[in-house]
Design a protein around this motif. Structure first.
Motif, short mmCIF file in Angstrom:
data_model
loop_
_atom_site.label_atom_id
_atom_site.label_comp_id
_atom_site.label_asym_id
_atom_site.label_seq_id
_atom_site.Cartn_x
_atom_site.Cartn_y
_atom_site.Cartn_z
N ILE A 84 0.83 -1.20 0.00
CA ILE A 84 0.00 0.00 0.00
C ILE A 84 0.87 1.25 0.00
O ILE A 84 1.79 1.37 0.81
CB ILE A 84 -0.91 0.02 1.25
N THR A 85 0.53 2.20 -0.89
CA THR A 85 1.26 3.47 -0.93
C THR A 85 0.35 4.69 -0.97
O THR A 85 0.83 5.81 -0.91
CB THR A 85 2.18 3.51 -2.17
N ASP A 86 -0.97 4.48 -1.10
CA ASP A 86 -1.90 5.60 -1.22
C ASP A 86 -3.26 5.23 -0.63
O ASP A 86 -3.56 4.06 -0.41
CB ASP A 86 -2.06 6.02 -2.69
N ALA A 87 -4.08 6.24 -0.40
CA ALA A 87 -5.37 6.06 0.27
C ALA A 87 -6.32 5.16 -0.53
O ALA A 87 -7.00 4.31 0.05
CB ALA A 87 -6.01 7.41 0.55
N TYR A 88 -6.38 5.35 -1.83
CA TYR A 88 -7.29 4.54 -2.63
C TYR A 88 -6.91 3.06 -2.57
O TYR A 88 -7.76 2.19 -2.42
CB TYR A 88 -7.33 5.05 -4.08
N GLU A 94 -8.91 -4.00 0.73
CA GLU A 94 -9.93 -4.76 1.44
C GLU A 94 -11.21 -4.88 0.61
O GLU A 94 -11.75 -5.96 0.45
CB GLU A 94 -10.25 -4.11 2.79
N LEU A 95 -11.70 -3.78 0.08
CA LEU A 95 -13.00 -3.80 -0.59
C LEU A 95 -13.01 -4.58 -1.90
O LEU A 95 -14.01 -5.23 -2.22
CB LEU A 95 -13.49 -2.37 -0.84
N SER A 96 -11.93 -4.52 -2.67
CA SER A 96 -11.88 -5.21 -3.96
C SER A 96 -11.13 -6.54 -3.91
O SER A 96 -11.42 -7.43 -4.70
CB SER A 96 -11.21 -4.34 -5.03
N LEU A 122 -8.06 -0.62 7.82
CA LEU A 122 -8.72 -1.34 8.91
C LEU A 122 -10.15 -0.88 9.12
O LEU A 122 -10.94 -1.60 9.73
CB LEU A 122 -7.91 -1.20 10.20
N GLY A 123 -10.49 0.27 8.56
CA GLY A 123 -11.86 0.76 8.65
C GLY A 123 -12.79 0.18 7.61
O GLY A 123 -14.01 0.41 7.65
N GLU A 124 -12.26 -0.59 6.67
CA GLU A 124 -13.05 -1.19 5.60
C GLU A 124 -13.34 -2.66 5.89
O GLU A 124 -12.55 -3.35 6.53
CB GLU A 124 -12.33 -1.08 4.26
N THR A 125 -14.48 -3.13 5.40
CA THR A 125 -14.88 -4.52 5.55
C THR A 125 -15.34 -5.05 4.20
O THR A 125 -16.21 -4.44 3.57
CB THR A 125 -16.03 -4.67 6.57
N PHE A 126 -14.76 -6.16 3.78
CA PHE A 126 -15.14 -6.76 2.51
C PHE A 126 -16.59 -7.25 2.57
O PHE A 126 -17.01 -7.86 3.55
CB PHE A 126 -14.21 -7.94 2.17
N VAL A 127 -17.32 -7.00 1.50
CA VAL A 127 -18.69 -7.48 1.36
C VAL A 127 -18.77 -8.21 0.03
O VAL A 127 -18.31 -7.70 -0.99
CB VAL A 127 -19.70 -6.30 1.39
#
Length: 154
Positions: A84-88, A94-96, A122-127
């Motif tokens: 990881i190097t950036d916010a996106y 996690e999401l994709s 850590l604030g994201e959750t895979f759906v």
């Protein structure tokens, strides 16, 4: 969540500071340490195995660039690690990709940026959704290709 954090000698300062930060975010963080001065492949594989054994929900690995840790962690069948190097990318890991491990480079990213990226991830959750079939295809390829012998690569 229970988060495992590991590093080689090039990431110790960030590792120790991230341990405090992740705990402050409300997670249970623990350092994965096999012995002093571990090389990144050993730490990455150890953390990957601990995630598969459900000792940790997710992991964070730090080396000089984050690249070696990601490569090594991705050798553990069933593990998806993202440098990881950036916010996106922190969000999409996690999401994709439902990546269980994120990696960072202490020599290439400032600590304040790393903290922000960890917080985002850590604030994201895979759906389950449109990314699920892609992840399943990756896992299918992993199973199909695991017995291939590669020669001539040094």
């Amino acid at each position: 969540m229970k988060i495992g954090i590991g590093s080689d000698s090039n990431g110790i300062a960030y590792r120790d500071d991230l341990l405090k930060f992740v705990n402050e975010l409300g997670h249970e963080a623990e350092v994965v340490l096999l012995q002093e001065n571990e090389d990144y492949p050993d730490v990455a594989v150890a953390l990957g195995k601990k995630i598969l054994n459900q000792e940790f929900d997710r992991g964070i690995l730090i080396c000089g660039t984050g690249i070696g840790m990601a490569i090594a962690a991705n050798k553990v069948p069933g593990i998806r690690a993202a440098n990881i190097t950036d916010a996106y990318s922190a969000e999409r890991a996690e999401l994709s990709n439902h990546a269980q491990i994120i990696t960072f480079g202490q020599q290439v990213l400032g600590f304040n940026l790393v903290k922000e990226l960890v917080k985002i991830n850590l604030g994201e959750t895979f759906v389950d959704g449109r990314s699920t079939p892609k992840i399943e295809r990756i896992m299918t390829y992993e199973k199909e290709l695991k017995n291939i012998t590669v020669s001539g690569i040094n």
